[in-house]
Design an enzyme around this catalytic site. Sequence first.
Site, PDB file in Angstrom:
ATOM      1  N   ASP A 138       0.840  -1.197   0.000  1.00 53.05           N
ATOM      2  CA  ASP A 138       0.000   0.000   0.000  1.00 53.05           C
ATOM      3  C   ASP A 138       0.878   1.251   0.000  1.00 53.05           C
ATOM      4  O   ASP A 138       2.019   1.227   0.468  1.00 53.05           O
ATOM      5  CB  ASP A 138      -0.890   0.030   1.245  1.00 53.05           C
ATOM      6  CG  ASP A 138      -1.829  -1.157   1.323  1.00 53.05           C
ATOM      7  OD1 ASP A 138      -2.452  -1.487   0.302  1.00 53.05           O
ATOM      8  OD2 ASP A 138      -1.925  -1.756   2.413  1.00 53.05           O
ATOM      9  N   ASP A 183      -2.188  -1.806  -4.986  1.00 54.68           N
ATOM     10  CA  ASP A 183      -2.962  -2.057  -3.777  1.00 54.68           C
ATOM     11  C   ASP A 183      -3.586  -0.757  -3.296  1.00 54.68           C
ATOM     12  O   ASP A 183      -3.815   0.162  -4.082  1.00 54.68           O
ATOM     13  CB  ASP A 183      -2.084  -2.705  -2.716  1.00 54.68           C
ATOM     14  CG  ASP A 183      -2.859  -3.734  -1.878  1.00 54.68           C
ATOM     15  OD1 ASP A 183      -4.063  -3.531  -1.662  1.00 54.68           O
ATOM     16  OD2 ASP A 183      -2.260  -4.725  -1.450  1.00 54.68           O
ATOM     17  N   ASP A 209      -4.679   2.211   3.645  1.00 55.60           N
ATOM     18  CA  ASP A 209      -5.384   1.079   4.232  1.00 55.60           C
ATOM     19  C   ASP A 209      -5.100   0.995   5.729  1.00 55.60           C
ATOM     20  O   ASP A 209      -3.956   1.175   6.175  1.00 55.60           O
ATOM     21  CB  ASP A 209      -4.981  -0.221   3.543  1.00 55.60           C
ATOM     22  CG  ASP A 209      -5.694  -0.413   2.205  1.00 55.60           C
ATOM     23  OD1 ASP A 209      -6.358   0.533   1.753  1.00 55.60           O
ATOM     24  OD2 ASP A 209      -5.576  -1.505   1.624  1.00 55.60           O
ATOM     25  N   ARG A 254     -14.023   2.025  -2.280  1.00 53.50           N
ATOM     26  CA  ARG A 254     -13.420   2.105  -0.937  1.00 53.50           C
ATOM     27  C   ARG A 254     -13.107   3.549  -0.555  1.00 53.50           C
ATOM     28  O   ARG A 254     -11.962   3.942  -0.370  1.00 53.50           O
ATOM     29  CB  ARG A 254     -12.164   1.248  -0.850  1.00 53.50           C
ATOM     30  CG  ARG A 254     -12.405  -0.208  -1.204  1.00 53.50           C
ATOM     31  CD  ARG A 254     -11.138  -1.044  -1.101  1.00 53.50           C
ATOM     32  NE  ARG A 254     -11.411  -2.443  -1.433  1.00 53.50           N
ATOM     33  CZ  ARG A 254     -10.498  -3.411  -1.434  1.00 53.50           C
ATOM     34  NH1 ARG A 254      -9.243  -3.120  -1.105  1.00 53.50           N
ATOM     35  NH2 ARG A 254     -10.828  -4.651  -1.750  1.00 53.50           N
TER      36      ARG A 254
END
Length: 409
Positions: free
Chosen positions: A219, A248, A252, A305
């Site tokens: 990430d 990715d 996160d 997301r």
Amino acid sequence: MLNGKSLLAAPAVLLALAANVANADVALYGQCGGLTYTGDTTCVSGAVCVYQNDYYWQCLAGTAATTTTTSKTSTTTSKTSTTTTKTSSSSTTTKTSSSTTTTKASTTTTTSSGTSTGCPSTMEGYATTNGGTTGGAGGSTVTVSTLADLRTAVAGTTAKIVRISTIITGDGEVVDVGSNTTVLGACGGGMTGGGFRVKKGTNVIFRNLKLYKSPAPTDLIEIQASTNVWVDHNEFYSDLDNGKDFYDGCTDINHGSDYITVSWNYYHDHYKTSLVGHSDNNGDEDTGHFHVTYHHNYFRNLGSRLPSLRFGTGHIYNNYYKDIFISCIDSRDGAQTLIENNVFENSTQVLMTTTNGGYANPVGNDWGGATPELNPGTFTTAPYSYSLEATTGVVSDVTTCAGTCKITV
């Protein structure tokens, strides 16, 4: 515009203000000009003032002894205080945990050096709780330009401020950041081809970084089993040419992390943006954690997301969603979300709750003609004070102030 006031002053006003600016030597990497900037405009010997964007000129190493920018500044106007309601559409409000509201005097902020930046730079949200988040404040400052030096500089738990002076090319692996650390980008500084991770740490700040194109499974920023992290005024992106799993996440948050604020960032051209809670099967570790705040972020041309939140408690306010082609906010697995005064434009599935077993209390949002899924929950009041902006001002303020080179760091 901020609080309904234009950031651009008339030319005559600009010239008048410029005449009153007292020049002094600005240190290397300091701001020396730009729209809304009212500070000093002459760099120290050996540095020149270099245009970065309309809002930010920076002192960088150069051959000229001094240089002065053209006058670009603006006036700051205070708003008269009045009482408003939670769903006001005409002013910025300061909310407290008791739900009282008063107007905010101004969104113009002042740095420790006295420089007026024109864009908000104070911390709000869950990162202010649990003792607060100070990063490397009080520690030494080091400037790095190589991957090896970066890894060394951010390691350990001693208070420290690490400044990245350029774009560092990563090796596809994470750069682990220790507790009590602030990672700053000089205007244009950041990393590509890799990302940062805070693992089992606390009290970390990421600001003014340009982070892009980190191939999976790394990430751009991962917050794992950590607390009190502030991600502010950064730019995150990749591309949409390689399929949704080639890169990715941008930001996160997983493994029971807590007390996180994600603010004033510019996310664009990416598939999987910000996942909170990595698995539907990790409830034993995650339940009771994931207190996260997302505010004043600019989400553009993204897949999904924004965020996707499992098990936790999310406060999502004053964000601008534009051209989102899969889904925006996904509250799932019992997550509770308070969603206030956001703006959605040309976006798909603006809010999902009933599909995935989550809850939401939306207030004052402009859904852009889309229909949200409504599954009312119990999270109705945030446990901290914050500045809630009227929905009508969100697009202008977020597009003006989200991203890098908008604040002095």
